[in-house]
Write an enzyme that holds these catalytic residues in place. Sequence first.
Site, short mmCIF file in Angstrom:
data_model
loop_
_atom_site.label_atom_id
_atom_site.label_comp_id
_atom_site.label_asym_id
_atom_site.label_seq_id
_atom_site.Cartn_x
_atom_site.Cartn_y
_atom_site.Cartn_z
N ALA A 63 0.99 -0.63 -0.30
CA ALA A 63 0.12 -0.16 0.23
C ALA A 63 0.67 1.20 0.29
CB ALA A 63 -0.85 0.16 0.71
N GLY A 102 0.72 -5.40 0.57
CA GLY A 102 -0.50 -5.67 -0.62
C GLY A 102 0.58 -5.94 -1.48
N GLU A 105 -0.07 -9.62 -0.86
CA GLU A 105 -1.18 -9.78 -1.17
C GLU A 105 -1.63 -10.20 -2.51
OE1 GLU A 105 -2.52 -6.63 1.72
OE2 GLU A 105 -3.89 -8.67 2.55
N GLU A 125 3.13 -5.35 7.75
CA GLU A 125 1.66 -4.24 8.12
C GLU A 125 2.12 -4.17 9.65
OE1 GLU A 125 1.12 -6.84 5.75
OE2 GLU A 125 0.01 -5.98 4.25
#
Length: 704
Positions: A63, A102, A105, A125
């Site tokens: 992110a 992310g 992910e 994270e």
Amino acid sequence: MTAVVQQALRDGVSVITLEDPPVNALGIAVRRGLAQAIAAAQADDRVRAVVIHGTGRGFSAGADIREFGRAREQPWMGEVCQAVEACTRPVIAALHGMALGGGLELALAAHYRIAAPGTRLGLPEVQLGLLPGAGGTQRLPRLIGASAALDLMLSGRHAGAGEALALGLIDRIAVEGDLLEQAVAWANALSASGAPPRRSCEAQGLADRAASLAALETARAGLARKFRGQVAPFRIADAVQAAIEQPFEEGLRAERAGFLQCIDSPQREGLVHAFFAERRVRQIPEARSGTPRPVRTVGVIGGGTMGSGIAVALLDAGLHVTMVERDADSLARGQRNVGKVYDRLVASRRLTEGDKAATLARFTGATAYEALAQADLVVEAVFEDMAVKKGVFAELDRLCRRDAVLATNTSFLDIDEIAASISRPQDVIGLHFFSPANIMKLLEIVVPRQVAPDVVATGFALADTLRKVPVRAGVCDGFIGNRILYVYREAASHMLEDGASPYQIDQALEDFGYAMGPYRTADLTGGDISWAARKRKAATRDPRARYVRIADLLCERGWFGQKTGRGFYQYPDGARTGRHDPEVLALIDAERAERGIRPRAFTDEQVVRRYMAALVNEAAKVLQDGIALRPLDIDVTMVHGYGFPRWRGGPMKYADTVGLAALLADIREYEKEDPLFWQPAPLLVGLVQRGQDFDTLNQGSSHA
Ligand code: CAA
Ligand code: NAI
């Protein structure tokens, strides 16, 4: 297609390219681009398979951290991942550099994964006060099992490609060469063989429910101790529980709820502040004008606590080290100190005998300074005594190469004076390591008046080599960290004498988030060291200043802390965790009586408020004096050198959170009791008058 995401058809394979330097962070433009690209690939009959890859330094660092705290724009990454996983053609993620947060992910939502050698994969994270929020908590455990998934998510560590392959996180490691070409060839082979999309949400890593729940219980058992006061690790555990017990869609909902709770929390804000602060400390005025001098061979003078730790730090970074001690016995002891660190690593199987031998082959010792004639840089860590240090620097001046950097590890002494005592003051700098020097991340880089910019730049480059966090500090008694420490320790001792117990003070601060309270820390580092410092400063102390003798009284009894079996706490039979000591409490009571102090009760909150007010007030003076460049430099110093909870961002960030007006009001209240100690910092007063906070000063000054 947005410019940051490209799409092209290659041999029937839709190649989606992330191209958003420096790290392909998944900001709104990238998310939109990805969503469009996946939809286009799905709609295009010519497409037999899809490859997602990134250009530049890596696949993706996750992110876009700069977007946190702003209004969230659609699509969010979870939706993008859902679309990727739902794709009816095989989707291959081709990873290189880093696939983090992310970014990983996204790769987990793809159906197959190939990684270049050297790729680092992880879900960091937790280090930002978050949980993976794009399906990672649900896909990862299904793919690699609960135990391994919890390990990765709770540590936030990066796994290498080899480990990722062993865990089942990726399917193959690419051979050296063109990664994209290999991914496209694999995509073609998969589609030719009719291989279906293989979805992580359907993987069977949690099939053994009992074993998964047992792994979760084991992980949960350690959380309270390891992550005292933090929220995200517990939400990660909750999300994994949902993954074990509930269908995928339900699990995603649980993850989302936990994620939203975390993203809006002050902890996330504190950790993101710390993340950027740890990078901005490297922006210093000298960065532009000074090119670092190359450093390969380093001399370390002194093989005591610090010298040996510094030697290990340097050796661990692959440098050549020569230790100089004053005589053969001291040298042998210094070398033993270094050897012991590696022996322990071998004993705990974290190092092989071969690696130990290879490391120690770069380590030599001498009792004559001539051995340093060829060193690129020398760090002096001898006794904290100006005359001794000047003697050492005179020798270095005489013998070292003209372009060598000459550094001192002094804790308090005036480095301007040391520099001025030799013929090349421009080469003298402070490199203030923290004990244990091979473990602690902070390196205060103390910049004397006459130092050359390239010497400062060399200090920062060395910090990078040692994987330490450098903070630029000016010369004063104690630089940034110790100067502030001295003051808030005083505030604690005032409370001690006024009625709080050392155990209450420690507990209150540990509950606040410190790894260790000040008295437990004093017992660990040894009361004799600060006792000696107090004696040294006695002559110059302001006679009007309050002086609390309790620590001295303990030292007079030989109670120096852990090493003598008792200090503020008792350590029977070499115990590492101290027991409360009724005799210490009696001694404190007697001292109060002798001084005519009627003890008063403090609540834990009052303890923390006074401690923090003293810290922040002195920090504001440090800023005003130009000793620290920005508030964020103080935050990084206190987090990485003094155990301040990182999830609070640092003391200046904390002060902003509490509100500077409230903090100043506290100081004014305490000032009534002791106007000398509690003089409000003019800088703090000014900020309050202008309605500003410390972060205003962070924004204002950039030294890029
Ligand atoms: N978002 C925005 N900027 C980022 C970024 C991110 N995720 N990661 C790195 N950057 C920026 C840095 O701030 C730095 O910017 P400047 O050059 O302007 O200072 C630049 O990219 C390079 O970073 P580093 O200096 O840190 O370079 P490095 O090589 O030492 O490290 C790295 C690279 C390992 C990727 C490191 O930057 C890092 O750990 N980044 C954070 C990764 C992370 O925590 N990702 C998870 C995000 S949360 C998430 O993804 C939640 C979710 O589920 C959706
Ligand atoms: P120490 O007493 O453990 O070690 C000092 C070593 O220097 C001894 O081994 C001694 O034999 C050697 N030495 C003395 N004079 C010498 C000379 N002329 N030539 C060669 N070697 C000589 O002390 P420690 O704790 O390692 O501290 C060293 C320096 O580091 C001091 O300036 C101290 O203020 C500073 N420092 C200490 C920290 C700590 O936590 N102990 C933290 C940060 C800095």
